[in-house]
Design a protein around this motif. Sequence first.
Motif, PDB file in Angstrom:
ATOM      1  N   GLN A 151      20.889  72.630  10.942  1.00  0.00           N
ATOM      2  CA  GLN A 151      21.757  71.261  10.331  1.00  0.00           C
ATOM      3  C   GLN A 151      23.330  71.684  11.237  1.00  0.00           C
ATOM      4  OE1 GLN A 151      20.741  70.236   6.246  1.00  0.00           O
ATOM      5  NE2 GLN A 151      22.521  68.453   6.696  1.00  0.00           N
ATOM      6  N   LEU A 152      23.875  72.723   9.993  1.00  0.00           N
ATOM      7  CA  LEU A 152      25.103  73.097   9.993  1.00  0.00           C
ATOM      8  C   LEU A 152      25.372  73.506  10.999  1.00  0.00           C
ATOM      9  CD1 LEU A 152      24.496  72.576   6.936  1.00  0.00           C
ATOM     10  CD2 LEU A 152      25.913  74.550   6.553  1.00  0.00           C
ATOM     11  N   LYS A 153      25.109  73.787  12.120  1.00  0.00           N
ATOM     12  CA  LYS A 153      25.155  74.665  13.579  1.00  0.00           C
ATOM     13  C   LYS A 153      25.786  73.395  14.507  1.00  0.00           C
ATOM     14  CE  LYS A 153      24.079  79.209  13.859  1.00  0.00           C
ATOM     15  NZ  LYS A 153      22.927  80.250  14.780  1.00  0.00           N
ATOM     16  N   ARG A 154      24.371  72.192  14.193  1.00  0.00           N
ATOM     17  CA  ARG A 154      24.744  71.253  14.922  1.00  0.00           C
ATOM     18  C   ARG A 154      25.579  69.786  14.430  1.00  0.00           C
ATOM     19  NH1 ARG A 154      22.330  66.403  13.862  1.00  0.00           N
ATOM     20  NH2 ARG A 154      21.029  67.112  12.349  1.00  0.00           N
ATOM     21  N   GLU A 155      25.609  69.802  13.244  1.00  0.00           N
ATOM     22  CA  GLU A 155      26.936  69.000  12.630  1.00  0.00           C
ATOM     23  C   GLU A 155      28.208  70.025  13.566  1.00  0.00           C
ATOM     24  OE1 GLU A 155      24.657  66.976   8.907  1.00  0.00           O
ATOM     25  OE2 GLU A 155      26.261  68.741   8.489  1.00  0.00           O
ATOM     26  N   ARG A 156      28.382  71.064  13.164  1.00  0.00           N
ATOM     27  CA  ARG A 156      29.845  71.628  13.680  1.00  0.00           C
ATOM     28  C   ARG A 156      29.710  71.257  15.127  1.00  0.00           C
ATOM     29  NH1 ARG A 156      32.596  77.123  13.165  1.00  0.00           N
ATOM     30  NH2 ARG A 156      34.804  76.324  13.148  1.00  0.00           N
ATOM     31  N   ALA A 157      28.717  71.132  15.790  1.00  0.00           N
ATOM     32  CA  ALA A 157      28.731  71.498  17.403  1.00  0.00           C
ATOM     33  C   ALA A 157      29.246  69.816  17.784  1.00  0.00           C
ATOM     34  CB  ALA A 157      27.514  72.103  17.930  1.00  0.00           C
ATOM     35  N   ALA A 158      28.882  68.586  17.174  1.00  0.00           N
ATOM     36  CA  ALA A 158      29.334  67.697  17.565  1.00  0.00           C
ATOM     37  C   ALA A 158      30.446  66.930  17.547  1.00  0.00           C
ATOM     38  CB  ALA A 158      28.779  66.493  16.269  1.00  0.00           C
ATOM     39  N   ALA A 159      31.481  68.502  17.484  1.00  0.00           N
ATOM     40  CA  ALA A 159      32.699  67.682  17.603  1.00  0.00           C
ATOM     41  C   ALA A 159      32.780  67.656  19.427  1.00  0.00           C
ATOM     42  CB  ALA A 159      33.716  68.577  16.960  1.00  0.00           C
ATOM     43  N   ALA A 160      32.717  68.987  19.825  1.00  0.00           N
ATOM     44  CA  ALA A 160      32.926  69.251  21.392  1.00  0.00           C
ATOM     45  C   ALA A 160      32.492  68.867  22.215  1.00  0.00           C
ATOM     46  CB  ALA A 160      32.162  70.876  20.809  1.00  0.00           C
ATOM     47  N   THR A 161      31.165  68.137  21.652  1.00  0.00           N
ATOM     48  CA  THR A 161      30.394  66.721  22.393  1.00  0.00           C
ATOM     49  C   THR A 161      31.032  65.712  22.051  1.00  0.00           C
ATOM     50  OG1 THR A 161      28.825  66.595  20.449  1.00  0.00           O
ATOM     51  CG2 THR A 161      28.115  68.567  21.508  1.00  0.00           C
ATOM     52  N   GLN A 162      32.014  65.155  21.614  1.00  0.00           N
ATOM     53  CA  GLN A 162      32.284  63.566  21.508  1.00  0.00           C
ATOM     54  C   GLN A 162      33.731  63.967  21.710  1.00  0.00           C
ATOM     55  OE1 GLN A 162      32.329  62.976  17.139  1.00  0.00           O
ATOM     56  NE2 GLN A 162      30.444  63.251  17.628  1.00  0.00           N
ATOM     57  N   HIS A 202      33.401  58.373  14.475  1.00  0.00           N
ATOM     58  CA  HIS A 202      32.098  59.536  14.823  1.00  0.00           C
ATOM     59  C   HIS A 202      31.450  60.288  13.654  1.00  0.00           C
ATOM     60  CE1 HIS A 202      34.432  58.955  18.531  1.00  0.00           C
ATOM     61  NE2 HIS A 202      35.438  58.988  17.679  1.00  0.00           N
ATOM     62  N   PRO A 203      29.823  60.304  13.964  1.00  0.00           N
ATOM     63  CA  PRO A 203      29.142  61.069  13.094  1.00  0.00           C
ATOM     64  C   PRO A 203      29.753  62.703  13.293  1.00  0.00           C
ATOM     65  CG  PRO A 203      27.563  60.219  15.441  1.00  0.00           C
ATOM     66  CD  PRO A 203      29.423  59.944  15.591  1.00  0.00           C
ATOM     67  N   PHE A 204      29.829  62.970  12.455  1.00  0.00           N
ATOM     68  CA  PHE A 204      30.069  64.190  11.484  1.00  0.00           C
ATOM     69  C   PHE A 204      31.624  64.325  11.146  1.00  0.00           C
ATOM     70  CE2 PHE A 204      25.794  64.730  13.311  1.00  0.00           C
ATOM     71  CZ  PHE A 204      25.162  64.843  12.219  1.00  0.00           C
ATOM     72  N   LEU A 205      32.484  63.346  12.125  1.00  0.00           N
ATOM     73  CA  LEU A 205      33.773  63.694  11.962  1.00  0.00           C
ATOM     74  C   LEU A 205      34.816  64.522  10.370  1.00  0.00           C
ATOM     75  CD1 LEU A 205      36.564  64.113  13.014  1.00  0.00           C
ATOM     76  CD2 LEU A 205      36.560  61.517  12.943  1.00  0.00           C
ATOM     77  N   HIS A 206      33.857  63.480   9.556  1.00  0.00           N
ATOM     78  CA  HIS A 206      34.388  63.845   8.337  1.00  0.00           C
ATOM     79  C   HIS A 206      34.002  65.441   7.701  1.00  0.00           C
ATOM     80  CE1 HIS A 206      33.375  63.797   3.857  1.00  0.00           C
ATOM     81  NE2 HIS A 206      34.515  63.683   3.853  1.00  0.00           N
ATOM     82  N   PHE A 207      32.746  65.719   7.808  1.00  0.00           N
ATOM     83  CA  PHE A 207      32.118  66.725   7.773  1.00  0.00           C
ATOM     84  C   PHE A 207      32.910  68.120   8.493  1.00  0.00           C
ATOM     85  CE2 PHE A 207      27.811  65.377   6.604  1.00  0.00           C
ATOM     86  CZ  PHE A 207      28.125  64.864   5.476  1.00  0.00           C
ATOM     87  N   ASN A 208      33.598  67.897   9.617  1.00  0.00           N
ATOM     88  CA  ASN A 208      34.391  68.750  10.753  1.00  0.00           C
ATOM     89  C   ASN A 208      35.723  68.743  10.032  1.00  0.00           C
ATOM     90  OD1 ASN A 208      32.959  70.208  12.881  1.00  0.00           O
ATOM     91  ND2 ASN A 208      32.041  67.811  13.342  1.00  0.00           N
ATOM     92  N   VAL A 209      36.199  68.338   9.582  1.00  0.00           N
ATOM     93  CA  VAL A 209      38.092  67.830   9.708  1.00  0.00           C
ATOM     94  C   VAL A 209      38.106  68.151   7.496  1.00  0.00           C
ATOM     95  CG1 VAL A 209      40.128  66.547   9.301  1.00  0.00           C
ATOM     96  CG2 VAL A 209      38.425  65.752  11.078  1.00  0.00           C
ATOM     97  N   CYS A 210      37.656  67.680   7.150  1.00  0.00           N
ATOM     98  CA  CYS A 210      37.119  68.266   6.044  1.00  0.00           C
ATOM     99  C   CYS A 210      36.580  69.732   4.698  1.00  0.00           C
ATOM    100  CB  CYS A 210      37.221  66.715   4.524  1.00  0.00           C
ATOM    101  SG  CYS A 210      38.015  65.479   5.144  1.00  0.00           S
ATOM    102  N   LEU A 211      35.776  69.866   5.971  1.00  0.00           N
ATOM    103  CA  LEU A 211      34.992  70.794   5.292  1.00  0.00           C
ATOM    104  C   LEU A 211      34.763  71.995   6.470  1.00  0.00           C
ATOM    105  CD1 LEU A 211      31.844  68.833   3.562  1.00  0.00           C
ATOM    106  CD2 LEU A 211      34.041  69.591   2.884  1.00  0.00           C
ATOM    107  N   TYR A 212      34.169  72.040   7.902  1.00  0.00           N
ATOM    108  CA  TYR A 212      33.722  73.091   8.809  1.00  0.00           C
ATOM    109  C   TYR A 212      34.709  73.888   9.093  1.00  0.00           C
ATOM    110  CZ  TYR A 212      28.793  71.038   8.035  1.00  0.00           C
ATOM    111  OH  TYR A 212      27.896  71.295   7.600  1.00  0.00           O
ATOM    112  N   GLN A 213      35.624  72.953   9.482  1.00  0.00           N
ATOM    113  CA  GLN A 213      37.165  73.628   9.932  1.00  0.00           C
ATOM    114  C   GLN A 213      37.601  74.390   8.830  1.00  0.00           C
ATOM    115  OE1 GLN A 213      38.244  73.673  13.165  1.00  0.00           O
ATOM    116  NE2 GLN A 213      40.922  74.275  12.589  1.00  0.00           N
TER     117      GLN A 213
END
Length: 401
Positions: free
Chosen positions: A200-211, A300-311
């Motif tokens: 799940q976490l890998k998929r959410e983080r990878a979403a940014a590149a696909t977008q 965009h899906p998972f944008l919040h998680f990528n900007v606020c958490l994973y990065q």
Amino acid sequence: MPVDTPLQVRILDAIHDVPAAAWDALIAPGAPPFVRHAWLSAMEQSGSATEDTGWAPHHLTLWRGKKLVAAAPAYLKFHSMGEYIYDFGWANAAAQLGVEYYPKLLVGGPLSPATVPRFLTAPGEDAQALRRALLEAAVASAEDAGCSGVHVLYPTDEEADFLEEAGLARRITLQFHWKNPGYRSYDDYLARFDSKRRHQLKRERAAAATQGIQLRTVRQADLGPEHAQRAYTFYTSTCERHSWGQVQLTPGFFERVFRDLPHAVEMVEAVKDGRVIAGAFNLVTPERLYGRYWGCTEEHPFLHFNVCLYQSVDDCIQTGRKVFEPGAGGEHKVSRGFEPTAVHSAHLIFDKRLDKAVRGFLRMERQRLTPAVEEAERICGLKPWTPPETPPETPGSSGAT
């Protein structure tokens, strides 16, 4: 100046009434920026924390002659917004008892839900004695100002112990912090989840590149006035998007912080087609990252998680920071490896009936804390982590010739 020189209490109506060098000399190296003179000045000088906005500066200071030896940032509050230790129910109970709940004296910083030393003392001084003197000054000045009580928000554990021993009611609430036990890579962090969560976490983080979105962290010399403007724009976009949102910070606040605390500010930005479409305004020390405000101009899906958490998790691993505090609330952080962490406050209400009711409420709240922590830890689901063994060096691996 001899240590037996009598102390003088002075209540300051603005942080600018004391020189920055004198105030900051009381702060230990590496302390969070939220207590520094420049941060409080940015709040006040920008019009973000003033009497007109419900934050009347009321800073407690102790002087020995012309030397500042102790201080506590404090404000007369005329509402409970921007504190993140929620006492709206207490204000309602006060109204039922015919007690004026506002103003109240808040010892702490505006809009800064982070654990920070609240009683600042000069090196070489009797810190415990000065804490007692500051607390006495807080209670006396609150009574003189017609306050309903004194509230110390987000003190350190040691200060919370002191305040409880002094008779204040201690409150423990939860935040969710990411903690770095020594990860060498982002994969080390992912390895602590079961396979389903890891996917799940890998998929959410990878979403940014696909977008078609690139993420970057901007810091220090690369920050400019345009980043301060973006931070304000994203902050207001989030406030205006939610019914509970309230714009409390002004553009001038961000301008001053970016200018006066450049080593303590970072921006995470999301870029798409050459445009910055989202960003998070963070504060840093060598040991910790503090998430403060985020926003976006596109969804965009998972944008919040990528900007606020994973990065920022990845960046903490790369920079060796030990803790990432993303702010108050946000139970969604738990399933992404942010652990329940106790934060403290201490309260003294002058009306004995209301004080008794609040203490009873806090006892019941404390009883619910252990089950809440256990449930959060279950949801978090982190496996125990042991640092991988360092592979033995092979001949010639040192690069020697």
